[in-house]
Motif scaffolding. Structure first.
Motif, PDB file in Angstrom:
ATOM      1  N   ALA A  90       2.423   1.651  -3.607  1.00 14.29           N
ATOM      2  CA  ALA A  90       1.384   2.036  -4.349  1.00 14.29           C
ATOM      3  C   ALA A  90       1.178   3.437  -4.202  1.00 14.29           C
ATOM      4  O   ALA A  90       1.019   4.580  -5.120  1.00 14.29           O
ATOM      5  N   THR A  91       1.230   3.975  -2.893  1.00 19.99           N
ATOM      6  CA  THR A  91       1.127   5.533  -2.790  1.00 19.99           C
ATOM      7  C   THR A  91       2.142   6.377  -3.283  1.00 19.99           C
ATOM      8  O   THR A  91       1.870   7.319  -3.808  1.00 19.99           O
ATOM      9  N   ILE A  92       3.286   5.869  -3.026  1.00 23.60           N
ATOM     10  CA  ILE A  92       4.398   6.610  -3.679  1.00 23.60           C
ATOM     11  C   ILE A  92       4.445   6.744  -5.139  1.00 23.60           C
ATOM     12  O   ILE A  92       4.606   7.642  -5.932  1.00 23.60           O
ATOM     13  N   GLU A  93       3.884   5.437  -5.997  1.00 21.26           N
ATOM     14  CA  GLU A  93       3.963   5.261  -7.504  1.00 21.26           C
ATOM     15  C   GLU A  93       2.919   6.516  -7.751  1.00 21.26           C
ATOM     16  O   GLU A  93       2.945   7.388  -8.753  1.00 21.26           O
ATOM     17  N   ASP A  94       1.475   6.489  -7.177  1.00 16.48           N
ATOM     18  CA  ASP A  94       0.630   7.350  -7.414  1.00 16.48           C
ATOM     19  C   ASP A  94       1.165   8.780  -7.507  1.00 16.48           C
ATOM     20  O   ASP A  94       0.649   9.660  -8.274  1.00 16.48           O
ATOM     21  N   ALA A  95       1.688   9.268  -6.312  1.00 14.88           N
ATOM     22  CA  ALA A  95       2.053  10.473  -6.004  1.00 14.88           C
ATOM     23  C   ALA A  95       3.103  10.997  -7.190  1.00 14.88           C
ATOM     24  O   ALA A  95       3.062  12.085  -7.535  1.00 14.88           O
TER      25      ALA A  95
ATOM     26  N   SER B 259       0.685  -1.244   0.160  1.00 16.32           N
ATOM     27  CA  SER B 259       0.266   0.088  -0.036  1.00 16.32           C
ATOM     28  C   SER B 259       0.863   1.268  -0.005  1.00 16.32           C
ATOM     29  O   SER B 259       0.708   2.337  -0.938  1.00 16.32           O
ATOM     30  N   ALA B 260       1.965   1.249   0.790  1.00 12.92           N
ATOM     31  CA  ALA B 260       2.733   2.536   0.942  1.00 12.92           C
ATOM     32  C   ALA B 260       3.488   2.618  -0.509  1.00 12.92           C
ATOM     33  O   ALA B 260       3.466   3.574  -0.920  1.00 12.92           O
TER      34      ALA B 260
END
Length: 94
Positions: free
Chosen positions: A76-81, A73-74
């Motif tokens: 994925a958050t970095i990828e999205d940002a 999840s973390a």
């Protein structure tokens, strides 16, 4: 306790998704030994086993599975940002 190295977490994530150090290494363009070493170092730093080593691959321990959900999840958050910051980097994969 200090935070784990981001590269070690990426290697753990790949190994957890594939349940295999060789396949994780291929995904990350690294050697199997490099991935296994970083995962062992992560386990030593955390003072817990994330995987059970099996003759034909890996199996996440219960704590390893819980940790992987949070790490995935973390990441994925970095990828999205990063994609939102620079749409031209849409191909980036952590």
């Amino acid at each position: 306790m200090r935070l784990p190295n981001l590269n070690a977490l990426r290697m753990f994530d790949a190994a957890a998704r594939h349940l295999n150090f060789r396949l994780a290494a291929e995904e990350l363009n690294l050697t199997q030994g490099a991935v296994a070493q970083q995962v062992r170092r992560l386990e030593a730093d955390l003072k817990l086993a994330l995987f059970e080593r099996k003759p034909r691959g890996l199996e996440l321990t219960e704590l390893g599975g819980e940790y992987h959900k949070a790490i995935r999840s973390a990441l994925a958050t970095i990828e999205d940002a990063t994609r939102k910051l620079s749409p031209g980097l849409a191909q980036i994969k952590l």
